[in-house]
Motif scaffolding. Structure first.
Motif, PDB file in Angstrom:
ATOM      1  N   ASP A 263       0.846  -1.193   0.000  1.00 33.42           N
ATOM      2  CA  ASP A 263       0.000   0.000   0.000  1.00 33.42           C
ATOM      3  C   ASP A 263       0.883   1.246   0.000  1.00 33.42           C
ATOM      4  OD1 ASP A 263      -2.141   1.624   0.020  1.00 33.42           O
ATOM      5  OD2 ASP A 263      -2.978   0.944   1.913  1.00 33.42           O
ATOM      6  N   ARG A 264       1.502   1.532  -1.134  1.00 32.89           N
ATOM      7  CA  ARG A 264       2.384   2.695  -1.263  1.00 32.89           C
ATOM      8  C   ARG A 264       1.627   3.800  -1.986  1.00 32.89           C
ATOM      9  NH1 ARG A 264       4.833  -1.882  -2.111  1.00 32.89           N
ATOM     10  NH2 ARG A 264       6.545  -2.474  -0.743  1.00 32.89           N
ATOM     11  N   VAL A 265       0.845   4.525  -1.209  1.00 29.67           N
ATOM     12  CA  VAL A 265      -0.064   5.498  -1.801  1.00 29.67           C
ATOM     13  C   VAL A 265       0.057   6.828  -1.079  1.00 29.67           C
ATOM     14  CG1 VAL A 265      -2.490   6.102  -2.132  1.00 29.67           C
ATOM     15  CG2 VAL A 265      -1.714   3.791  -2.653  1.00 29.67           C
ATOM     16  N   MET A 266       0.125   7.898  -1.838  1.00 33.35           N
ATOM     17  CA  MET A 266      -0.066   9.234  -1.295  1.00 33.35           C
ATOM     18  C   MET A 266      -1.452   9.697  -1.735  1.00 33.35           C
ATOM     19  SD  MET A 266       0.409  12.024   0.282  1.00 33.35           S
ATOM     20  CE  MET A 266       2.094  12.119   0.888  1.00 33.35           C
ATOM     21  N   GLN A 267      -2.284  10.005  -0.767  1.00 34.07           N
ATOM     22  CA  GLN A 267      -3.616  10.529  -1.043  1.00 34.07           C
ATOM     23  C   GLN A 267      -3.792  11.805  -0.245  1.00 34.07           C
ATOM     24  OE1 GLN A 267      -7.339   8.010  -0.867  1.00 34.07           O
ATOM     25  NE2 GLN A 267      -7.824   9.424   0.782  1.00 34.07           N
ATOM     26  N   GLY A 268      -4.467  12.777  -0.845  1.00 33.36           N
ATOM     27  CA  GLY A 268      -4.738  14.012  -0.128  1.00 33.36           C
ATOM     28  C   GLY A 268      -5.339  15.061  -1.040  1.00 33.36           C
ATOM     29  N   TRP A 269      -5.503  16.259  -0.488  1.00 37.66           N
ATOM     30  CA  TRP A 269      -5.913  17.398  -1.306  1.00 37.66           C
ATOM     31  C   TRP A 269      -4.648  18.027  -1.875  1.00 37.66           C
ATOM     32  CZ3 TRP A 269      -8.197  17.548   3.877  1.00 37.66           C
ATOM     33  CH2 TRP A 269      -9.523  17.102   3.901  1.00 37.66           C
ATOM     34  N   VAL A 270      -4.542  18.019  -3.187  1.00 34.42           N
ATOM     35  CA  VAL A 270      -3.319  18.496  -3.827  1.00 34.42           C
ATOM     36  C   VAL A 270      -3.464  19.958  -4.231  1.00 34.42           C
ATOM     37  CG1 VAL A 270      -4.029  17.702  -6.132  1.00 34.42           C
ATOM     38  CG2 VAL A 270      -1.603  18.015  -5.618  1.00 34.42           C
ATOM     39  N   PHE A 271      -2.410  20.737  -4.010  1.00 35.71           N
ATOM     40  CA  PHE A 271      -2.368  22.138  -4.432  1.00 35.71           C
ATOM     41  C   PHE A 271      -1.956  22.200  -5.900  1.00 35.71           C
ATOM     42  CE2 PHE A 271      -1.140  22.131   0.070  1.00 35.71           C
ATOM     43  CZ  PHE A 271      -1.976  23.105   0.603  1.00 35.71           C
ATOM     44  N   ASN A 272      -2.655  22.998  -6.684  1.00 37.64           N
ATOM     45  CA  ASN A 272      -2.215  23.270  -8.050  1.00 37.64           C
ATOM     46  C   ASN A 272      -1.326  24.511  -7.998  1.00 37.64           C
ATOM     47  OD1 ASN A 272      -1.830  23.718 -10.749  1.00 37.64           O
ATOM     48  ND2 ASN A 272      -4.004  23.781 -11.291  1.00 37.64           N
ATOM     49  N   THR A 273      -0.011  24.290  -7.981  1.00 38.96           N
ATOM     50  CA  THR A 273       0.912  25.417  -7.825  1.00 38.96           C
ATOM     51  C   THR A 273       1.003  26.278  -9.074  1.00 38.96           C
ATOM     52  OG1 THR A 273       2.854  24.115  -8.499  1.00 38.96           O
ATOM     53  CG2 THR A 273       2.277  24.112  -6.149  1.00 38.96           C
TER      54      THR A 273
ATOM     55  N   VAL B  54      -1.999  18.123   1.060  1.00 32.73           N
ATOM     56  CA  VAL B  54      -2.465  17.961   2.440  1.00 32.73           C
ATOM     57  C   VAL B  54      -2.638  16.464   2.644  1.00 32.73           C
ATOM     58  CG1 VAL B  54      -4.225  18.551   4.131  1.00 32.73           C
ATOM     59  CG2 VAL B  54      -3.700  20.164   2.276  1.00 32.73           C
ATOM     60  N   PRO B  55      -1.714  15.795   3.351  1.00 35.03           N
ATOM     61  CA  PRO B  55      -1.757  14.326   3.412  1.00 35.03           C
ATOM     62  C   PRO B  55      -3.020  13.817   4.103  1.00 35.03           C
ATOM     63  CG  PRO B  55       0.373  15.174   4.152  1.00 35.03           C
ATOM     64  CD  PRO B  55      -0.563  16.341   4.072  1.00 35.03           C
ATOM     65  N   HIS B  56      -3.555  12.741   3.550  1.00 38.03           N
ATOM     66  CA  HIS B  56      -4.744  12.117   4.102  1.00 38.03           C
ATOM     67  C   HIS B  56      -4.370  10.948   5.006  1.00 38.03           C
ATOM     68  CE1 HIS B  56      -8.200  13.654   1.320  1.00 38.03           C
ATOM     69  NE2 HIS B  56      -7.733  14.572   2.135  1.00 38.03           N
ATOM     70  N   PHE B  57      -4.932   9.795   4.775  1.00 41.05           N
ATOM     71  CA  PHE B  57      -4.927   8.689   5.718  1.00 41.05           C
ATOM     72  C   PHE B  57      -5.031   7.387   4.951  1.00 41.05           C
ATOM     73  CE2 PHE B  57      -8.612  11.416   5.403  1.00 41.05           C
ATOM     74  CZ  PHE B  57      -9.452  10.638   4.631  1.00 41.05           C
ATOM     75  N   ARG B  58      -4.504   6.313   5.548  1.00 42.32           N
ATOM     76  CA  ARG B  58      -4.588   4.997   4.931  1.00 42.32           C
ATOM     77  C   ARG B  58      -4.861   3.950   6.001  1.00 42.32           C
ATOM     78  NH1 ARG B  58      -5.883   4.824   0.105  1.00 42.32           N
ATOM     79  NH2 ARG B  58      -4.945   2.803  -0.241  1.00 42.32           N
ATOM     80  N   LEU B  59      -5.395   2.830   5.576  1.00 42.58           N
ATOM     81  CA  LEU B  59      -5.661   1.708   6.465  1.00 42.58           C
ATOM     82  C   LEU B  59      -4.477   0.748   6.508  1.00 42.58           C
ATOM     83  CD1 LEU B  59      -7.750   0.165   8.215  1.00 42.58           C
ATOM     84  CD2 LEU B  59      -8.472  -1.004   6.126  1.00 42.58           C
TER      85      LEU B  59
ATOM     86  N   PHE C 224       5.891   7.145  -0.339  1.00 40.56           N
ATOM     87  CA  PHE C 224       6.312   5.808  -0.745  1.00 40.56           C
ATOM     88  C   PHE C 224       5.946   4.737   0.278  1.00 40.56           C
ATOM     89  CE2 PHE C 224       8.931   8.817  -3.028  1.00 40.56           C
ATOM     90  CZ  PHE C 224       8.943   8.300  -4.314  1.00 40.56           C
ATOM     91  N   GLY C 225       4.846   4.942   1.013  1.00 42.70           N
ATOM     92  CA  GLY C 225       4.359   3.918   1.917  1.00 42.70           C
ATOM     93  C   GLY C 225       5.050   3.929   3.262  1.00 42.70           C
ATOM     94  N   ARG C 226       5.048   2.763   3.907  1.00 44.69           N
ATOM     95  CA  ARG C 226       5.594   2.659   5.265  1.00 44.69           C
ATOM     96  C   ARG C 226       6.680   1.609   5.358  1.00 44.69           C
ATOM     97  NH1 ARG C 226       1.900   4.104  10.293  1.00 44.69           N
ATOM     98  NH2 ARG C 226       1.301   6.166   9.605  1.00 44.69           N
ATOM     99  N   ASP C 227       7.344   1.291   4.254  1.00 50.40           N
ATOM    100  CA  ASP C 227       8.397   0.286   4.320  1.00 50.40           C
ATOM    101  C   ASP C 227       9.751   0.932   4.082  1.00 50.40           C
ATOM    102  OD1 ASP C 227       8.386   0.808   1.624  1.00 50.40           O
ATOM    103  OD2 ASP C 227       7.730  -1.171   1.003  1.00 50.40           O
TER     104      ASP C 227
END
Length: 608
Positions: free
Chosen positions: A310-320, A560-565, A359-362
């Protein structure tokens, strides 16, 4: 189609090796970027499948979205149907238990030199299209040229360093690489999905189509109705059915995707038995929505399947690309307005953990302070990086979960003030007196309840933030054209990052519609780190350089980083069986099968 990159390495099982001293090349059944190949040339099947799984039966899944308008999933135009790209085989297929290792599928062998400047694939003589014609080197060459010139923009980035493809024998095709050292390119080209040249001759590849294309895989498109469903049917004489990479997989006779407007409708349809397997992504639903007789009576099973991939970045992304988000301090301030701890406690039943890496938690995620090879790499760019990269471990802002976020509010206000913003009449305004205002684009109504508390906190900072929820097709179009202020964003990574990082973060991708670089990152340091990752000579170096990129992206405050299970919630009607779950593989429905006894028992219970 998911192309988030599956970069793969070199070292080969001894039984498969064939050395040519003069050319210093290696011929094998498999390819890995860094490390050993798990399965030898004479392996019979993957460890995570049941080779005796019975074939047959039907399975239904849900696809969320208003509709689709194309069965060609390789172009920028249109919305492709669910499963429409799965009718094609690739030269090689990834081994799910290893960090970026792939095994021959259409190819019989892969040959590469020590410097990996080219790769030669020998195609299997039995490889066939569904019309019975052989898959040829001409098909392979045409596919590469077509995807690079007429396909989705991501292909131009992904295959940018594949300089040439040529036929060098009756069943042999050779790819020559450019751009310096790039050790994953044999694997990159190995995952190329091969398309039939003879089918597409006389057709406009760049246009959407609802004519079922010719494929080569275990399934072909059987029937469909745009906006309602699409059904894939297993090919009874599939040429590759008995290959080790396919044994125990592709067990269903038909796979159907039914379309539902949104997740709420989809959930109710599942509970009513309209489809079979549901991967749940809502903590509220998992905690409360399955308190129904079908679950209590055992007709519906629920499993929490561990998932190490589960190597995921999820969140609200800023359009710079938007002027208001070009100052890093503004982005950091807005990140402080998301109270994850309160959200997790009140909306998620405490299930989730905060995302703190791309890049996940590993081993790939940056932890502690930079040291060793990572520090050596970052030192080259010290004067171009925020000092925190070297002095602080990244961690998203925290609260006590009570809803009191005053300390974070004070930090956010200070950062905004330093960036030239001030509060006048409870409005955050710039030097010209214009209030900060932006829209948050969503394509899932379920995320409104998560976004609303964030919006309320932004209002306390004097920011006019608004939610705009649109359908999937409109959201995809706007993201492809970078027509948004802030959007819900998800980027998945492989176990071995490589060429796909260009599509995610490079300056070139920032100006190319359809790429994954939604934040619009244009940073020479990021560009340089991407190339260093691609050139990594071994796994240890790759990991260190990935740490460096992870750290630079995190301190750039682009999301803005979100959350994962870090697991998968799966609910299914009790008519299936599956092998014991390998955490590295996670939820693998391709290895499931319809269990005849369970299926009969379920029919009887539902009848009662």
């Amino acid at each position: 189609m998911r192309l988030a990159a599956l970069a793969l390495a070199l070292t080969f099982a001894p039984a498969a090796l064939a050395q040519t001293a003069a050319q210093k090349t290696t011929v094998s059944h498999a390819f890995a970027i860094h490390g050993d190949v798990r399965y030898p040339a004479d392996f019979k099947h993957y460890d995570y499948v049941n080779p005796a799984a019975p074939k047959g039966g039907d399975v239904k899944f849900a696809a969320v979205g208003n509709t689709y308008d194309s069965l060609n999933g390789f172009i920028l135009r249109g919305v492709p149907a669910a499963g429409s790209t799965s009718i094609y085989d690739a030269l090689m297929v990834r081994g799910a238990q290893e960090p970026s290792t792939s095994y021959c599928l259409i190819c019989e062998t892969i040959e590469i030199p020590e410097d990996r400047s080219w790769a030669l694939f020998t195609l299997r003589p039995q490889a066939r299209w569904h019309d019975g014609r052989p898959i040829t080197p001409e098909d392979v060459i045409w596919t590469l040229e077509t995807l690079k010139t007429k396909g989705h923009p991501r292909f131009r980035t992904y295959y940018a360093n594949v300089a040439k493809a040529e036929k060098v024998g009756e069943r042999k095709v050779k790819f020559t690489f450019s751009g310096g050292e790039n050790r994953e390119l044999p694997g990159i080209i190995g995952e190329l999905p091969i398309l039939p040249k003879h089918y597409w001759e006389g057709k406009d590849f760049e246009k959407t189509t609802l004519e079922p294309p010719l494929g080569s895989s275990a399934y072909k498109i059987d029937s469909f109705e745009a906006g309602r469903f699409i059904t894939l049917r297993r090919v009874p004489d599939y040429w590759g059915a008995n290959l080790p990479v396919n044994v125990g997989l592709n067990n269903f006779d038909t796979i159907r995707y039914d379309y539902y407007r949104d997740q709420t409708v989809s959930l109710e349809a599942f509970k009513a038995g309209q489809y079979d397997i549901r991967a749940e992504n809502s903590a509220k639903n998992w905690a409360t929505a399955y308190d129904i007789p079908a679950v209590a009576n055992g007709l519906i099973k629920r499993e929490e399947i561990p998932d190490e991939d589960d190597r995921v970045m999820q969140g609200w992304v800023f359009n710079t690309r938007r002027p208001i988000f070009q100052d890093r301090r503004v982005r950091e301030a807005i990140i402080h307005a998301f109270d994850f701890e309160w959200t997790n406690k009140n909306l998620f039943y405490g299930y989730y953990k905060r995302i703190d890496s791309y890049f996940g938690r590993d081993e790939l995620s940056a932890r502690g302070l930079p040291k060793g090879e990572e520090l050596r790499v970052l030192e080259q760019f010290r004067d171009k990086l925020p000092p925190e990269v070297f002095t602080k471990e990244y961690a998203p802002p925290k609260t006590d979960g009570t809803g009191n976020w005053r300390e974070n509010q004070r930090i956010a206000t200070r950062l905004l003030r330093e960036a030239g913003w001030r509060v006048v009449d409870q409005k955050l305004v710039d030097a010209q007196g214009k209030q900060m205002s932006f829209e948050i684009l969503l394509d899932n109504p379920q995320f409104e309840r998560i976004t609303l508390p964030f919006v309320e906190n932004l209002k306390r900072l004097g920011i006019d933030a608004r939610i705009r929820t649109v359908d999937t097709a409109q959201s995809q179009r706007r993201e492809d054209e970078f027509d948004f202020d802030m959007s819900l964003w998800l980027v998945a990574q492989s176990e071995s990052p490589g060429n796909e990082q260009r599509d995610y973060w490079s300056s070139a991708a920032a100006d190319t519609n359809g790429t994954r670089n939604l934040p619009g990152i244009k940073d020479p340091v990021v560009d340089a780190l991407i190339e260093l990752i691609i050139q990594a000579p071994d796994r240890e170096t790759l990991v260190a350089r990935t740490h460096a990129l992870d750290r630079v992206l995190l301190w750039g405050h682009y999301v803005v980083p979100h959350f994962r299970l870090y697991a998968r919630w799966v609910a299914y009607w009790d008519r299936f069986s599956h092998p014991p779950v390998d955490p590295k593989v996670g939820f693998a429905p391709g290895a499931w099968w319809v269990d005849p006894q369970k299926d009969a028992a379920l029919r009887q219970k539902r009848g009662q």
